[in-house]
Design a protein around this motif. Sequence first.
Motif, short mmCIF file in Angstrom:
data_model
loop_
_atom_site.label_atom_id
_atom_site.label_comp_id
_atom_site.label_asym_id
_atom_site.label_seq_id
_atom_site.Cartn_x
_atom_site.Cartn_y
_atom_site.Cartn_z
N PRO A 34 61.83 43.10 84.21
CA PRO A 34 61.65 41.66 84.10
C PRO A 34 60.57 41.32 83.08
O PRO A 34 59.56 42.04 82.98
N SER A 35 60.80 40.25 82.34
CA SER A 35 59.81 39.83 81.34
C SER A 35 58.45 39.61 81.99
O SER A 35 58.36 39.01 83.06
N VAL A 36 57.40 40.08 81.33
CA VAL A 36 56.04 39.83 81.83
C VAL A 36 55.30 38.83 80.94
O VAL A 36 54.11 38.56 81.15
N ARG A 37 56.00 38.29 79.94
CA ARG A 37 55.39 37.28 79.06
C ARG A 37 56.36 36.10 78.91
O ARG A 37 56.78 35.76 77.80
N LEU A 38 56.68 35.51 80.05
CA LEU A 38 57.63 34.38 80.03
C LEU A 38 56.88 33.09 79.68
O LEU A 38 55.83 32.79 80.25
N ASP A 39 57.44 32.34 78.74
CA ASP A 39 56.74 31.22 78.10
C ASP A 39 57.66 30.00 78.06
O ASP A 39 58.84 30.06 78.40
N ILE A 40 57.10 28.89 77.63
CA ILE A 40 57.85 27.67 77.38
C ILE A 40 57.75 27.31 75.90
O ILE A 40 56.89 27.86 75.19
N GLU A 41 58.60 26.40 75.45
CA GLU A 41 58.40 25.75 74.16
C GLU A 41 58.73 24.28 74.33
O GLU A 41 59.86 23.93 74.69
#
Length: 403
Positions: free
Chosen positions: A183-190
């Motif tokens: 699983p992604s450990v650097r999930l972000d928004i834009e």
Amino acid sequence: MTWLDLPDDHPFGLHNLPYGVFSTAADGERRVGVRVGDHVLDLAACAEQSGMESAAVWRGGSLDAFLAEGRPAWTAAREWLQEHLTNDAQRDCVEPNLVPAAEVTMHLPFRVADFVDFYASEHHASNVGRIFRPDSEPLTPNWKHLPIGYHGRSSTVVVSGTDVVRPTGQRKPPSEPVPTFGPSVRLDIEAELGFVVGGPRTGLGDRVDLADADDHLFGVVLLNDWSARDLQAWEYVPLGPFLGKSFATSVSPWIVTTDALRDARVPLPGQDPQPLPYLSGDTVYGLDVHVEVEWNGTVVSRPEYRDMYWSPTQMLAHLSVNGASVSPGDLFGSGTISGAEPGTRGSFLELSWSGQDPVRLDDGSERTFLEDGDTVVLRATAPGPDGTVVGFGECSGTVRPAR
Ligand SMILES: O=C(O)/C=C/C(=O)CC(=O)CC(=O)O
Ligand SMILES: [Ca+2]
Ligand SMILES: [Mg+2]
């Protein structure tokens, strides 16, 4: 002031009138609606009751047919609405078709045809360049000559309120010798604006000239281009974003029309060098949209759309200059909206400077990237005519654990 009794400063006043698709618990049927104050007008029902000839375009529970009609129909509908909502004589066909906004469920308002995402903020592009490519110039040599973009995944565009499942994939931090999977450990928004395209489909080989681009821009939504930075950083060379962004893109349910944003137009901050002739002309503009990014109830950023380098009309002219068809229902994102000040950055990658500088939330907790259960809400307003405010509503999403 009319019988509707809408305060002049209501973000969904008569100067706004955004379109969406809603249902009610009564029958679950999807209907095209227009937001009017704290109510939603059932558009097809109202139009049919008043004997409007083209009412059928709003049947079918989607805005697809209306989007395809083009600018003259959009303008006529806006005038018809403003007339019907202010004229006492029309009260009988409006009032019974108003539903309290608090009682409706909102849906994706149109079938997303193609989805493209641009990269139009000089500050965002420079920040990401510094973070991802510390040994190179922050801006690539092409950046001020063309609005850079990539094709995204239209089938994973979801309406505000839809949960976002944490994506899984490959990543390889520079310190590791081989990639790992998980699983992604650097999930972000834009935080972005999304532009909804309408009008007749253009032919293969044709292009939308800059001067005509406005005729194809129906309206604007808030858009959150969720991004898994660890997946992205490993996969994106040399073809650009792929699985790091294609798992979900959230949009707000109300499409604010470009007609409602006429008073929000501002000059661009300035383009140097002058772009090539197909990107130059007097139909370029910025938009004075004030965006707010809320993370678990704390406002962590206030990006200003007027800081964007490229005009939405330039983005549309560029995406079709090679003769690619443009279709009603196409959606293009502006790219992350970031300004020069840290408090105006539109991604957590930038706000936390790649995780080095945590963001403090009001509950005392700290964040760099998203944790499971976190909720992000984008909001925005723009100036309308005569001191009024045009509201965009919300684009929200909650992160759920990876499957
Ligand atoms: O510079 C890169 O390699 C990637 C940048 C992005 O992730 C940005 C993107 O999706 C476009 C944008 O939102 O501005
Ligand atoms: Ca993006
Ligand atoms: Mg996305």
